[in-house]
Write a protein that holds these residues in place. Sequence first.
Motif, PDB file in Angstrom:
ATOM      1  N   PRO A  61       0.831  -1.199   0.000  1.00  9.09           N
ATOM      2  CA  PRO A  61       0.000   0.000   0.000  1.00  9.09           C
ATOM      3  C   PRO A  61       0.869   1.254   0.000  1.00  9.09           C
ATOM      4  CG  PRO A  61      -0.529  -1.460   1.849  1.00  9.09           C
ATOM      5  CD  PRO A  61       0.689  -2.014   1.190  1.00  9.09           C
ATOM      6  N   SER A  62       0.370   2.309  -0.651  1.00  7.57           N
ATOM      7  CA  SER A  62       1.208   3.508  -0.709  1.00  7.57           C
ATOM      8  C   SER A  62       1.214   4.178   0.666  1.00  7.57           C
ATOM      9  CB  SER A  62       0.733   4.445  -1.809  1.00  7.57           C
ATOM     10  OG  SER A  62      -0.530   4.919  -1.507  1.00  7.57           O
ATOM     11  N   GLN A  63       2.401   4.558   1.084  1.00  2.25           N
ATOM     12  CA  GLN A  63       2.578   5.049   2.443  1.00  2.25           C
ATOM     13  C   GLN A  63       3.321   6.373   2.445  1.00  2.25           C
ATOM     14  OE1 GLN A  63       4.550   2.103   4.914  1.00  2.25           O
ATOM     15  NE2 GLN A  63       3.934   0.454   3.559  1.00  2.25           N
ATOM     16  N   VAL A  64       3.081   7.170   3.488  1.00  6.98           N
ATOM     17  CA  VAL A  64       3.944   8.332   3.709  1.00  6.98           C
ATOM     18  C   VAL A  64       4.922   7.952   4.810  1.00  6.98           C
ATOM     19  CG1 VAL A  64       2.202  10.012   3.005  1.00  6.98           C
ATOM     20  CG2 VAL A  64       2.381   9.364   5.424  1.00  6.98           C
ATOM     21  N   THR A 103      -2.868  10.212  12.933  1.00  5.96           N
ATOM     22  CA  THR A 103      -3.533   9.313  11.977  1.00  5.96           C
ATOM     23  C   THR A 103      -2.534   8.240  11.539  1.00  5.96           C
ATOM     24  OG1 THR A 103      -4.900   9.213   9.988  1.00  5.96           O
ATOM     25  CG2 THR A 103      -3.019  10.684   9.883  1.00  5.96           C
ATOM     26  N   THR A 104      -2.900   7.461  10.535  1.00  8.53           N
ATOM     27  CA  THR A 104      -2.006   6.384  10.081  1.00  8.53           C
ATOM     28  C   THR A 104      -1.147   6.884   8.916  1.00  8.53           C
ATOM     29  OG1 THR A 104      -3.350   5.430   8.327  1.00  8.53           O
ATOM     30  CG2 THR A 104      -3.880   4.767  10.589  1.00  8.53           C
ATOM     31  N   ASN A 105      -0.196   6.072   8.503  1.00 10.93           N
ATOM     32  CA  ASN A 105       0.681   6.510   7.398  1.00 10.93           C
ATOM     33  C   ASN A 105       0.226   5.977   6.039  1.00 10.93           C
ATOM     34  OD1 ASN A 105       1.563   3.810   7.646  1.00 10.93           O
ATOM     35  ND2 ASN A 105       3.596   4.333   6.907  1.00 10.93           N
ATOM     36  N   PHE A 106      -1.022   5.529   5.920  1.00  9.00           N
ATOM     37  CA  PHE A 106      -1.589   5.169   4.615  1.00  9.00           C
ATOM     38  C   PHE A 106      -1.757   6.465   3.828  1.00  9.00           C
ATOM     39  CE2 PHE A 106      -5.733   3.874   2.339  1.00  9.00           C
ATOM     40  CZ  PHE A 106      -5.039   3.393   1.243  1.00  9.00           C
ATOM     41  N   SER A 107      -1.158   6.528   2.629  1.00  8.28           N
ATOM     42  CA  SER A 107      -1.139   7.788   1.869  1.00  8.28           C
ATOM     43  C   SER A 107      -2.518   8.416   1.727  1.00  8.28           C
ATOM     44  CB  SER A 107      -0.573   7.561   0.470  1.00  8.28           C
ATOM     45  OG  SER A 107       0.774   7.282   0.544  1.00  8.28           O
ATOM     46  N   LEU A 108      -3.497   7.597   1.319  1.00  6.65           N
ATOM     47  CA  LEU A 108      -4.822   8.170   1.071  1.00  6.65           C
ATOM     48  C   LEU A 108      -5.400   8.758   2.353  1.00  6.65           C
ATOM     49  CD1 LEU A 108      -6.723   5.906  -1.463  1.00  6.65           C
ATOM     50  CD2 LEU A 108      -6.035   8.288  -1.718  1.00  6.65           C
ATOM     51  N   THR A 109      -5.210   8.039   3.463  1.00  4.76           N
ATOM     52  CA  THR A 109      -5.723   8.547   4.738  1.00  4.76           C
ATOM     53  C   THR A 109      -4.986   9.829   5.111  1.00  4.76           C
ATOM     54  OG1 THR A 109      -6.198   6.312   5.472  1.00  4.76           O
ATOM     55  CG2 THR A 109      -6.025   7.979   7.188  1.00  4.76           C
ATOM     56  N   TYR A 110      -3.659   9.767   5.047  1.00  6.74           N
ATOM     57  CA  TYR A 110      -2.865  10.925   5.462  1.00  6.74           C
ATOM     58  C   TYR A 110      -3.242  12.166   4.640  1.00  6.74           C
ATOM     59  CZ  TYR A 110       0.689  14.352   6.064  1.00  6.74           C
ATOM     60  OH  TYR A 110       1.295  15.555   6.299  1.00  6.74           O
ATOM     61  N   TYR A 111      -3.260  12.006   3.301  1.00  6.26           N
ATOM     62  CA  TYR A 111      -3.505  13.188   2.475  1.00  6.26           C
ATOM     63  C   TYR A 111      -4.943  13.696   2.586  1.00  6.26           C
ATOM     64  CZ  TYR A 111       1.179  13.114   0.672  1.00  6.26           C
ATOM     65  OH  TYR A 111       2.547  13.166   0.593  1.00  6.26           O
ATOM     66  N   THR A 112      -5.876  12.807   2.905  1.00  4.58           N
ATOM     67  CA  THR A 112      -7.248  13.273   3.134  1.00  4.58           C
ATOM     68  C   THR A 112      -7.278  14.133   4.392  1.00  4.58           C
ATOM     69  OG1 THR A 112      -8.026  11.222   2.165  1.00  4.58           O
ATOM     70  CG2 THR A 112      -9.649  12.497   3.360  1.00  4.58           C
ATOM     71  N   TYR A 124      -0.154  20.169  13.590  1.00  2.00           N
ATOM     72  CA  TYR A 124       0.770  19.057  13.349  1.00  2.00           C
ATOM     73  C   TYR A 124      -0.047  17.775  13.137  1.00  2.00           C
ATOM     74  CZ  TYR A 124       4.443  22.111  15.102  1.00  2.00           C
ATOM     75  OH  TYR A 124       5.306  23.153  15.268  1.00  2.00           O
ATOM     76  N   ILE A 125       0.471  16.943  12.262  1.00  3.62           N
ATOM     77  CA  ILE A 125      -0.125  15.603  12.116  1.00  3.62           C
ATOM     78  C   ILE A 125       0.966  14.583  12.399  1.00  3.62           C
ATOM     79  CG2 ILE A 125      -1.281  13.946  10.606  1.00  3.62           C
ATOM     80  CD1 ILE A 125      -2.166  16.260   8.843  1.00  3.62           C
ATOM     81  N   ILE A 126       0.662  13.662  13.294  1.00  5.53           N
ATOM     82  CA  ILE A 126       1.581  12.535  13.494  1.00  5.53           C
ATOM     83  C   ILE A 126       1.065  11.392  12.621  1.00  5.53           C
ATOM     84  CG2 ILE A 126       2.528  10.868  15.121  1.00  5.53           C
ATOM     85  CD1 ILE A 126       1.969  12.828  17.374  1.00  5.53           C
ATOM     86  N   ALA A 127       1.881  10.989  11.645  1.00  2.79           N
ATOM     87  CA  ALA A 127       1.523   9.831  10.803  1.00  2.79           C
ATOM     88  C   ALA A 127       2.201   8.604  11.416  1.00  2.79           C
ATOM     89  CB  ALA A 127       1.988  10.054   9.379  1.00  2.79           C
ATOM     90  N   CYS A 128       1.404   7.777  12.059  1.00  2.00           N
ATOM     91  CA  CYS A 128       1.971   6.603  12.757  1.00  2.00           C
ATOM     92  C   CYS A 128       2.294   5.482  11.767  1.00  2.00           C
ATOM     93  CB  CYS A 128       0.956   6.065  13.765  1.00  2.00           C
ATOM     94  SG  CYS A 128       0.900   7.040  15.240  1.00  2.00           S
ATOM     95  N   PRO A 129       3.323   4.710  12.052  1.00  2.00           N
ATOM     96  CA  PRO A 129       3.660   3.596  11.148  1.00  2.00           C
ATOM     97  C   PRO A 129       2.654   2.449  11.287  1.00  2.00           C
ATOM     98  CG  PRO A 129       5.139   3.636  13.051  1.00  2.00           C
ATOM     99  CD  PRO A 129       4.236   4.814  13.196  1.00  2.00           C
ATOM    100  N   THR A 130       1.824   2.275  10.277  1.00  2.00           N
ATOM    101  CA  THR A 130       0.831   1.184  10.314  1.00  2.00           C
ATOM    102  C   THR A 130       0.938   0.332   9.049  1.00  2.00           C
ATOM    103  OG1 THR A 130      -0.829   2.587   9.264  1.00  2.00           O
ATOM    104  CG2 THR A 130      -0.807   2.570  11.682  1.00  2.00           C
ATOM    105  N   ASP A 131       2.109   0.343   8.410  1.00  2.00           N
ATOM    106  CA  ASP A 131       2.327  -0.405   7.168  1.00  2.00           C
ATOM    107  C   ASP A 131       1.369   0.041   6.070  1.00  2.00           C
ATOM    108  OD1 ASP A 131       4.355  -1.919   8.310  1.00  2.00           O
ATOM    109  OD2 ASP A 131       2.896  -3.332   9.149  1.00  2.00           O
TER     110      ASP A 131
END
Length: 444
Positions: A317-320, A339-348, A361-368
């Motif tokens: 999956p695309s990730q940040v 939030t999670t580091n899934f690209s679609l979730t993060y960018y939304t 600030y947004i913390i993008a947590c490592p969730t694969d």
Amino acid sequence: MALTGLDIFKLLPKTNCKDCGNPTCLAFAMALAASKTSIENCPHISEEAKETLGGASAPPIKLVKVGKEGYARELGDEVVLFRHDKTFYHPTCFAVEISDTLTGDALTAKVEKVNSLTFERVGELVSIDMIAVRNDSGSPEAFEIAVKAVAEKTCFATVLISEDPAAMEKGLAVIGTSKPLIYAATEANYEKMVDLAKKFDCPLVVKGDGLEATAALVEKVAASYKELVIDTGTRALSQALAEITQIRRLAIKKRFRPLGYPVIAFTASDDPKEEVLEASVYAAKYASIVVLKADEKSQILPLMAQRMNIYTDPQKPSQVEPKVYAIGAATKESPVYVTTNFSLTYYTVEGEISGSKIPSYIIACPTDGTSVLTAWAAGKFNGDKIAEFMKECGIDSVVDHKNIVIPGYVAVIKGALEEKSGWKVMVGPAEASGLPAFAKSYFA
Ligand code: SF4
């Protein structure tokens, strides 16, 4: 016809020496038959066997490169019919047509418009891939002028469209060192076009008339030149789709070599919406290049989005990058969201927070690269994990407060996160679309 694992096994040394990384020669043979290894991995195979096996180990669809270094696009080299069988490697390229009947300012304006067909989507810069210069004028000189004007103003790979070898030679004299795609060798001109392709070392489209005639022509051309792309010449959408699908099936399932090349397709409709639909059908199945007249951003953007979706590997999956992101001129007092580091979730989430105009600030947590609920269900986005990452990313030193907003869908982790992190947890909206109103209520 493809060789079976047993056919291949008969040609191997049968010493089971394991130097190829497989436990036995039979295992290597099976892996080679399934295109999961390369013949080069067995250092003991005889030259004779190598030659026989060359065809079996070559990719079912040849890899062809178009364009100059740094801007080149790779076509073909696909090994499956369906993405879920493994993955697709080389995304469909979109080429926008420019006619050589355009001159002067009109030509410049057209090239600049095509150059601007670039978008940022889920953190990636995406654009069209090629410009196709068409010799509509019928004049080799006009073609040369148009190719020169395009070459001076774009870095995109180029497709040169003319069935007149004289015009093609003029175009190639201008841009031949940039490896343009030559379109096209036909039954009438293929000897001259092959000579030009060899002379300038450029890939060549073989254009037939229907599937069988195309396969026969490709065989003739491939006898002396193999950097090929196929066009069956069909422009009616349903028939073209059937032919391109058959080409892919025959190449991959039957290893039918005359059709083992990337395919180019052309849209035919003059209706702007229908043209986009045509292009999207070809991108879905299985064109390596789609040439279209469309040059409006509103036409190209949906094609880019569709292409990204088709060519994203579902197993990756695309990730940040997991880290703290500052949105706007965030300060030590700015709110913190997680939030999670899934690209679609993060960018939304990022888009909605930017829209709120409140620096944060947004913390993008490592969730694969998984979404909020999937990550929570998999134990990757709970109180323990988020608290752990809050320490790791150093959010303590980024802000002067201890308040964090979690997605509403995981309100259930509030207590555990407060306990593990020592921060006060606010439950945000379930949907990202609720974030601007939420931010204005609490942080404006
Ligand atoms: Fe057999 Fe060659 Fe592998 Fe040795 S390296 S096990 S000979 S296939």
